[in-house]
Write a protein that holds these residues in place. Structure first.
Motif, PDB file in Angstrom:
ATOM      1  N   ALA A   1      41.117  53.771  29.449  1.00  0.00           N
ATOM      2  CA  ALA A   1      41.779  54.014  30.735  1.00  0.00           C
ATOM      3  C   ALA A   1      40.807  54.167  31.898  1.00  0.00           C
ATOM      4  O   ALA A   1      41.204  54.031  33.054  1.00  0.00           O
ATOM      5  N   VAL A   2      39.550  54.444  31.606  1.00  0.00           N
ATOM      6  CA  VAL A   2      38.573  54.717  32.666  1.00  0.00           C
ATOM      7  C   VAL A   2      37.759  53.460  32.945  1.00  0.00           C
ATOM      8  O   VAL A   2      37.048  52.964  32.075  1.00  0.00           O
ATOM      9  N   GLY A   3      37.884  52.965  34.177  1.00  0.00           N
ATOM     10  CA  GLY A   3      37.116  51.797  34.594  1.00  0.00           C
ATOM     11  C   GLY A   3      35.787  52.187  35.205  1.00  0.00           C
ATOM     12  O   GLY A   3      35.527  53.365  35.506  1.00  0.00           O
ATOM     13  N   MET A   4      34.954  51.186  35.420  1.00  0.00           N
ATOM     14  CA  MET A   4      33.621  51.432  35.978  1.00  0.00           C
ATOM     15  C   MET A   4      33.696  51.965  37.412  1.00  0.00           C
ATOM     16  O   MET A   4      32.876  52.795  37.795  1.00  0.00           O
ATOM     17  N   ASP A   5      34.670  51.532  38.193  1.00  0.00           N
ATOM     18  CA  ASP A   5      34.798  52.050  39.560  1.00  0.00           C
ATOM     19  C   ASP A   5      35.123  53.536  39.561  1.00  0.00           C
ATOM     20  O   ASP A   5      34.548  54.301  40.340  1.00  0.00           O
ATOM     21  N   GLU A   6      36.051  53.939  38.701  1.00  0.00           N
ATOM     22  CA  GLU A   6      36.395  55.358  38.622  1.00  0.00           C
ATOM     23  C   GLU A   6      35.201  56.179  38.164  1.00  0.00           C
ATOM     24  O   GLU A   6      34.931  57.263  38.692  1.00  0.00           O
ATOM     25  N   LEU A   7      34.478  55.664  37.193  1.00  0.00           N
ATOM     26  CA  LEU A   7      33.298  56.360  36.688  1.00  0.00           C
ATOM     27  C   LEU A   7      32.228  56.460  37.776  1.00  0.00           C
ATOM     28  O   LEU A   7      31.634  57.523  37.978  1.00  0.00           O
ATOM     29  N   ARG A   8      32.009  55.385  38.491  1.00  0.00           N
ATOM     30  CA  ARG A   8      31.021  55.369  39.576  1.00  0.00           C
ATOM     31  C   ARG A   8      31.359  56.440  40.612  1.00  0.00           C
ATOM     32  O   ARG A   8      30.503  57.199  41.040  1.00  0.00           O
ATOM     33  N   THR A   9      32.628  56.508  40.982  1.00  0.00           N
ATOM     34  CA  THR A   9      33.057  57.490  41.978  1.00  0.00           C
ATOM     35  C   THR A   9      32.857  58.912  41.456  1.00  0.00           C
ATOM     36  O   THR A   9      32.325  59.770  42.161  1.00  0.00           O
ATOM     37  N   ALA A  10      33.273  59.160  40.238  1.00  0.00           N
ATOM     38  CA  ALA A  10      33.142  60.500  39.658  1.00  0.00           C
ATOM     39  C   ALA A  10      31.679  60.919  39.522  1.00  0.00           C
ATOM     40  O   ALA A  10      31.340  62.086  39.701  1.00  0.00           O
ATOM     41  N   ALA A  11      30.817  59.966  39.213  1.00  0.00           N
ATOM     42  CA  ALA A  11      29.391  60.271  39.038  1.00  0.00           C
ATOM     43  C   ALA A  11      28.656  60.335  40.369  1.00  0.00           C
ATOM     44  O   ALA A  11      27.539  60.868  40.433  1.00  0.00           O
ATOM     45  N   GLY A  12      29.258  59.783  41.408  1.00  0.00           N
ATOM     46  CA  GLY A  12      28.611  59.799  42.718  1.00  0.00           C
ATOM     47  C   GLY A  12      27.424  58.863  42.813  1.00  0.00           C
ATOM     48  O   GLY A  12      26.429  59.177  43.469  1.00  0.00           O
ATOM     49  N   VAL A  13      27.518  57.717  42.151  1.00  0.00           N
ATOM     50  CA  VAL A  13      26.441  56.731  42.184  1.00  0.00           C
ATOM     51  C   VAL A  13      27.011  55.371  42.580  1.00  0.00           C
ATOM     52  O   VAL A  13      28.216  55.151  42.495  1.00  0.00           O
ATOM     53  N   SER A  14      26.144  54.487  42.970  1.00  0.00           N
ATOM     54  CA  SER A  14      26.588  53.138  43.313  1.00  0.00           C
ATOM     55  C   SER A  14      26.860  52.356  42.031  1.00  0.00           C
ATOM     56  O   SER A  14      26.307  52.658  40.964  1.00  0.00           O
ATOM     57  N   LEU A  15      27.703  51.356  42.161  1.00  0.00           N
ATOM     58  CA  LEU A  15      27.997  50.504  41.015  1.00  0.00           C
ATOM     59  C   LEU A  15      26.724  49.798  40.544  1.00  0.00           C
ATOM     60  O   LEU A  15      26.505  49.636  39.342  1.00  0.00           O
ATOM     61  N   ARG A  16      25.897  49.428  41.494  1.00  0.00           N
ATOM     62  CA  ARG A  16      24.632  48.768  41.158  1.00  0.00           C
ATOM     63  C   ARG A  16      23.759  49.683  40.295  1.00  0.00           C
ATOM     64  O   ARG A  16      23.174  49.250  39.297  1.00  0.00           O
ATOM     65  N   ARG A  17      23.641  50.950  40.685  1.00  0.00           N
ATOM     66  CA  ARG A  17      22.817  51.902  39.926  1.00  0.00           C
ATOM     67  C   ARG A  17      23.426  52.155  38.546  1.00  0.00           C
ATOM     68  O   ARG A  17      22.715  52.267  37.550  1.00  0.00           O
ATOM     69  N   LEU A  18      24.752  52.238  38.499  1.00  0.00           N
ATOM     70  CA  LEU A  18      25.441  52.437  37.230  1.00  0.00           C
ATOM     71  C   LEU A  18      25.117  51.303  36.254  1.00  0.00           C
ATOM     72  O   LEU A  18      24.720  51.543  35.116  1.00  0.00           O
TER      73      LEU A  18
END
Length: 187
Positions: free
Chosen positions: A25-42
């Motif tokens: 259920a958890v996508g990379m965008d949601e994870l990126r937002t929750a972690a406070g990092v850019s998608l590129r860094r993720l």
């Protein structure tokens, strides 16, 4: 921020989100937002979602082993008490506000059929637990077959407690474990 700091932020966010909402259920965008990092860094740190899931499960495995071995050590030198401490550890875990079952069982249920890497990680974790139980059983002077029985009780308690939202399942499993231990040692 260092890569290790960012990596830890991502893993902490992924751990919480996956456990609360599920792995699929958890996508990379949601994870990126929750972690406070850019998608590129993720993606630089974790090229795929499987990489993140594997790292989260490695973290969960370390937490499980540390908690379990600590609880068993706190039980003292009596081999029977050490075996039963496993179920006390489960009860404490089941009583936490955020208990949602075993992260490994959850991961296998969601991803195990389609992701062989995740399935392997889960199998390794469960095999590690059975090996640990086997060591406790040997220390108690009981037959090796008791380890599998006690492990199945613990695994079943985890699933049942999550579904029923009832921490008393650990007490019931402990009571059943006492019967099995006493019968095995007496035999």
């Amino acid at each position: 921020m260092t890569d290790s700091t960012v990596r830890e932020q991502i893993l902490a966010a992924a751990d919480e989100l996956y456990y609360r909402k599920g792995y699929a259920a958890v996508g990379m965008d949601e994870l990126r937002t929750a972690a406070g990092v850019s998608l590129r860094r993720l993606y630089a740190l974790f090229p795929s979602k499987t990489d993140i899931v594997a790292a989260v499960l490695a973290r969960k495995h370390a937490e499980w082993e540390a908690g379990l071995t600590g609880a068993v050590a706190d039980a003292g030198a009596d081999p029977r008490a050490r075996l039963l401490a496993v179920y006390g550890y489960l009860e404490d875990w089941f009583c936490t506000d955020d208990f949602r079952g075993c992260a490994f069982i959850n991961a296998f249920g969601e991803l195990g059929g389609t992701n062989p890497e995740v399935a392997g990680i889960v199998r390794d974790h469960k095999a590690s637990f059975q090996a640990y139980m086997a060591g406790l059983v040997v220390d108690a002077g009981a037959p090796a077959s008791l380890a599998a029985q006690l492990s199945i009780l613990a695994e079943g308690a985890q699933s049942t407690a999550a579904i029923a939202a009832d921490p008393q399942v650990a007490v019931q499993a402990r009571n059943a474990a006492e019967v099995l231990i006493d019968a095995a040692v007496a035999a």
